[in-house]
Design an enzyme around this catalytic site. Sequence first.
Site, short mmCIF file in Angstrom:
data_model
loop_
_atom_site.label_atom_id
_atom_site.label_comp_id
_atom_site.label_asym_id
_atom_site.label_seq_id
_atom_site.Cartn_x
_atom_site.Cartn_y
_atom_site.Cartn_z
N VAL A 78 1.83 -28.31 55.45
CA VAL A 78 2.57 -27.35 56.27
C VAL A 78 2.60 -26.02 55.52
CG1 VAL A 78 4.82 -26.76 57.25
CG2 VAL A 78 4.01 -29.13 57.32
N ALA A 123 4.66 -23.53 51.12
CA ALA A 123 3.88 -24.61 51.76
C ALA A 123 4.29 -25.94 51.13
CB ALA A 123 2.39 -24.37 51.55
N LYS A 124 3.92 -27.01 51.73
CA LYS A 124 4.11 -28.33 51.12
C LYS A 124 3.14 -29.29 51.78
CE LYS A 124 6.93 -30.01 47.97
NZ LYS A 124 7.53 -29.30 46.84
N GLY A 125 2.74 -30.31 51.03
CA GLY A 125 1.84 -31.31 51.59
C GLY A 125 2.36 -32.70 51.32
N ASP A 164 3.86 -32.83 43.11
CA ASP A 164 5.23 -33.11 43.53
C ASP A 164 5.42 -34.60 43.32
OD1 ASP A 164 7.62 -31.77 44.96
OD2 ASP A 164 7.34 -33.56 46.14
#
Length: 435
Positions: A78, A123-125, A164
């Site tokens: 995202v 952002a992050k995945g 993460d």
Amino acid sequence: MPYKRDVYERAVYKEPAPIRDHENPFQSMVERFDVAAEILELDPGFYEYLVTPARIHITAVPVVMDSGRVKVFEGYRVIHNDILGPSKGGIRYAPDVNLDEVKALAAWMTWKCAVVNVPFGGAKGGVVCNPSDMSPGELERLTRRYAANLIDVFGPEKDIPAPDMNTNAQIMAWILDTYSMHTRHTSNAVVTGKPIMLGGSHGRHEATGRGVMTVTLAAMDKIGMRPTDARVAVQGFGNVGSIAAKLLQEQGCRIVAVSDVSGGYYNEDGLDVIAMMEYANANKRSLDGYQKAQKISNDELLTLEVDVLVPAAKEDQITRHNADQINAKIIAEGANGPTTPIADQMLKEKGVLVVPDILANAGGVTVSYFEWVQDRQGYFWTLDRVNRRLDRMMRTAFDTVYSASQKYDVTLRIGAYVLAVDKVAQALSMRGIYA
Ligand code: NAD
């Protein structure tokens, strides 16, 4: 100008939601964003723009498992927004990771970067998988296929992943290699949190815990608490918690309790944090079986009679059910989203000074930014330079957030949101809306 009270429309703000103790992290983010938007009298169109993720990628990740069977995993990336610069954020591997969580974490990255003045968007995945059940070969194939699927999304000037939950420097090295194979040249600035030999930065591993230490000392300063008088409890003994505990101990604080998934460990005279780190390292990163402390529960740790509480494990730990029993005078949020919105309100009424996640744990993204700068310059800094610059940026961010909270007479969390939303909104206003 974007902020016009006369165009403020409740319908667009969707009426501030009643405060709930829900566990939907995106809703938690929106509730805080709403308060900041209202204070800033944010234009409704800007409100909609800034709350909506810019791009959501959902991708099927087929992997040939060691058994020869093909298994398909679901992956997300995202991009919340890239107004201030390329988007930045970690990738999380977990069986229960979901799109709402990734959307919230992506938005938090946007606000976090703005708070510490780092020129990145958020952002992050995530990939829905259980890494503890996968072999190194399966994890490598999963990572490479996920990266290949997102090859047009990632890039040093577009979107830069980092580790993460359950991802690490090795996984970043595989992404770097996959991306570099596709682009036909080695591109080490495409990820951060990678091994030092591949262009990683000194100090990145400790950066989040170090930032937590810096803002905790700054908060103590504000209420006249001396580190040598402070008794501290830390929830979570992983990267953030253990390093924050170690550095606070070095500053003279007494670490009376820490915890991990195996439970809490208490010693009124102070724990030996270094010995506990060594114990956990030799024990699959767990404190299970550690003897030189009294065993307590995780719930007990949170409500101990301490001066400082550092939640550094996971979301939703301080809720309506325990906020009224918190005894700490300062809470420094090492974890993302450890306090629910209703608990925030209860803590405010009790006069607890909460240093919010988007400020307290921003040391990691700050040194990720340093790593990206070093990769692009091809010139690498000493640990001392990294730490000095990190300390300075965290201290400045704390002071700026503190001033905003005083100016608007709000908590540090809302002060941080106001600063961040205002900054991104101003940048959006200057850039304008591309038609
Ligand atoms: P980690 O996996 O290294 O450590 C997590 C720790 O929390 C472990 O010790 C685990 O046993 C413990 N834990 C899990 N559930 C628990 C529970 N219910 N009670 C007590 N302890 C529990 O993770 P980390 O990198 O230290 O991240 C911790 C938090 O900090 C997460 O919310 C993460 O998103 C946030 N964070 C991490 C970084 C970073 O650079 N690592 C940066 C910003 C934010």
